[in-house]
Enzyme design. Sequence first.
Site, PDB file in Angstrom:
ATOM      1  N   GLY A  10      50.189  30.861  33.793  1.00  0.00           N
ATOM      2  CA  GLY A  10      48.777  30.916  33.440  1.00  0.00           C
ATOM      3  C   GLY A  10      48.527  30.348  32.052  1.00  0.00           C
ATOM      4  CG  ASP A  37      54.561  41.065  44.173  1.00  0.00           C
ATOM      5  OD1 ASP A  37      53.723  41.557  43.376  1.00  0.00           O
ATOM      6  OD2 ASP A  37      54.375  41.024  45.398  1.00  0.00           O
ATOM      7  CB  ALA A  61      45.496  39.534  34.893  1.00  0.00           C
ATOM      8  CE1 TYR A 126      40.122  40.943  35.175  1.00  0.00           C
ATOM      9  CE2 TYR A 126      38.227  40.960  33.704  1.00  0.00           C
ATOM     10  CZ  TYR A 126      39.539  40.640  33.954  1.00  0.00           C
ATOM     11  OH  TYR A 126      40.296  40.020  32.968  1.00  0.00           O
TER      12      TYR A 126
END
Length: 277
Positions: A10, A37, A61, A126
């Site tokens: 990311g 994971d 995330a 979220y």
Amino acid sequence: MKVLITGANGQLGREIAKQYKEIKEIDLILAGRSDLDITKVNEVYSFVNKNKPDVIINCAAFTAVDKCETEIDMAYKINTIGPKNLAIAANEIGAEIVQVSTDYVFDGNMHQSLTEFDEVNPQTVYGKTKLEGEKLVRSFNPKHYIVRTAWLYGDGNNFVKTMLNLSETHKTLKVVNDQTGTPTSTVDLARVIIKLVEDKNYGLFHCTCKGQCTWYEFTKEIFRIKGIDTEVLPCTTDQFPRPAKRPEYSVLRNYMLELTTGDITRTWQEAISEYLK
């Protein structure tokens, strides 16, 4: 020192890895989704015990805010259970953990810069899942750094690149002008995280660039720097309804950084200027 970065593919994971690679004594373990994971407890314990990092930096995330409203179980798995698994596994081997969190833990109604001591009140799935992740990391590992940030951009898909791409096909763009926050470069956030770990400055921190703007003002500055003549028009949130409620005002003040190590972040204007050049 051995550092495990989860979510290493990311925007933030890439930037932290990039900065750590400039420090020769750091041994990096980069784990993307296919490598680890974090929602599977046994897989996490096995991976952490095998690699024995001194620090785990969790950049993994589920950040698709609107999708979280419908994929609730997945949001809790990734944003809440994942950090818990990592915190416990880290604690068992005496490792530290960095958990990256968000301005969405606040309701966005205060209209003043928010410190780490202000009351949280998430309004979205979220925000709720990220807040519960914070709580569990605190509960299961005393050697924690919880770092809240906002409006993040770096090497990957983000608002800045979306606006630049849209400018190539649109003569006019409408951008929301009633949501206020602080655009934050992954460069600044990564620097702060690395410094917190270096100083062993445990606790809860806010970390955004300095200053504030609306999405409309941010877009205007992006186009100004790039010399793009696409017209940007202000609009309201109501004109672009989304499944997840956006905070109206979520400017974070880096108060704990100011009080402890010192705030080394730049203004949002300086950071975006460097990013675009």
